[in-house]
Motif scaffolding. Structure first.
Motif, PDB file in Angstrom:
ATOM      1  N   LEU A  44     -48.442  -4.127  16.606  1.00  0.00           N
ATOM      2  CA  LEU A  44     -49.668  -3.355  16.796  1.00  0.00           C
ATOM      3  C   LEU A  44     -49.550  -2.439  17.996  1.00  0.00           C
ATOM      4  N   SER A  47     -47.244   0.471  17.113  1.00  0.00           N
ATOM      5  CA  SER A  47     -47.815   1.447  16.188  1.00  0.00           C
ATOM      6  C   SER A  47     -48.911   2.285  16.821  1.00  0.00           C
ATOM      7  N   LEU A  48     -49.588   1.748  17.835  1.00  0.00           N
ATOM      8  CA  LEU A  48     -50.683   2.482  18.450  1.00  0.00           C
ATOM      9  C   LEU A  48     -50.320   3.123  19.783  1.00  0.00           C
ATOM     10  N   VAL A  51     -51.061   6.768  19.844  1.00  0.00           N
ATOM     11  CA  VAL A  51     -52.490   7.050  19.945  1.00  0.00           C
ATOM     12  C   VAL A  51     -52.946   6.946  21.400  1.00  0.00           C
ATOM     13  N   THR A 118     -55.846   6.915   9.153  1.00  0.00           N
ATOM     14  CA  THR A 118     -55.125   5.931   9.957  1.00  0.00           C
ATOM     15  C   THR A 118     -55.099   6.343  11.424  1.00  0.00           C
ATOM     16  N   GLY A 122     -57.057   4.350  14.312  1.00  0.00           N
ATOM     17  CA  GLY A 122     -56.234   3.810  15.385  1.00  0.00           C
ATOM     18  C   GLY A 122     -56.698   4.298  16.742  1.00  0.00           C
ATOM     19  N   TYR A 123     -57.013   5.568  16.825  1.00  0.00           N
ATOM     20  CA  TYR A 123     -57.513   6.139  18.075  1.00  0.00           C
ATOM     21  C   TYR A 123     -58.826   5.461  18.463  1.00  0.00           C
ATOM     22  N   ALA A 125     -59.950   2.503  17.597  1.00  0.00           N
ATOM     23  CA  ALA A 125     -59.716   1.103  17.971  1.00  0.00           C
ATOM     24  C   ALA A 125     -59.155   1.004  19.381  1.00  0.00           C
ATOM     25  N   MET A 126     -58.192   1.842  19.711  1.00  0.00           N
ATOM     26  CA  MET A 126     -57.605   1.786  21.044  1.00  0.00           C
ATOM     27  C   MET A 126     -58.610   2.252  22.100  1.00  0.00           C
TER      28      MET A 126
END
Length: 137
Positions: A44, A47-48, A51, A118, A122-123, A125-126
């Protein structure tokens, strides 16, 4: 990750058969679950990371992406006002504009929508994670 998930069940069954002590068996299963969780966390984070880098960027184009998207959505919603007026004056023209917009949006490839969604999720969430940690305002 799918390979690890498919191995998790058989490995726990092997642990049940090989390790006779119930406490040792539970410790082994717990360690296996820790390994899975740390691996998922690492995936995770990897992958982020892009972002997160974009969110901290000083580049105005990058840092304004999220508000820019919201402004576009506001514009799309507000577009219903002149479309409603056009429909009252000339319903066939309003229908033609609606068909044209629908055809245009349908012509955008599905992977492009998936990529955008996606990245945007993702942005978000972060950003939320940063706010809960207290590092973002």
């Amino acid at each position: 990750m799918a390979l690890f998930d498919s191995l998790l069940g058989p490995v726990t069954r092997i642990i049940d058969k090989v390790v006779p002590d119930p406490d040792a068996r539970d410790r082994a299963k717990l360690e296996l679950l820790r390994l899975e969780n740390s691996r998922e966390l690492e995936m995770l984070q990897a992958s982020l990371s892009a972002v997160v880098a974009e969110a901290g960027s000083a580049d105005p184009w990058t840092s304004r992406a999220r508000p820019g998207f919201l402004y576009v959505m506001y514009l799309v919603i507000l577009w219903s006002i002149p479309m409603g007026l056009l429909a009252a004056i000339s319903p066939e023209r309003a229908a033609a504009v609606g068909r044209g917009m629908t055809d245009y949006l349908a012509a955008i490839p599905e992977p492009l929508y998936a990529l955008f969604g996606t990245g945007y999720l993702g942005y978000s969430a972060m950003r939320q994670w940063g706010k809960t940690r207290g590092s973002d305002r």
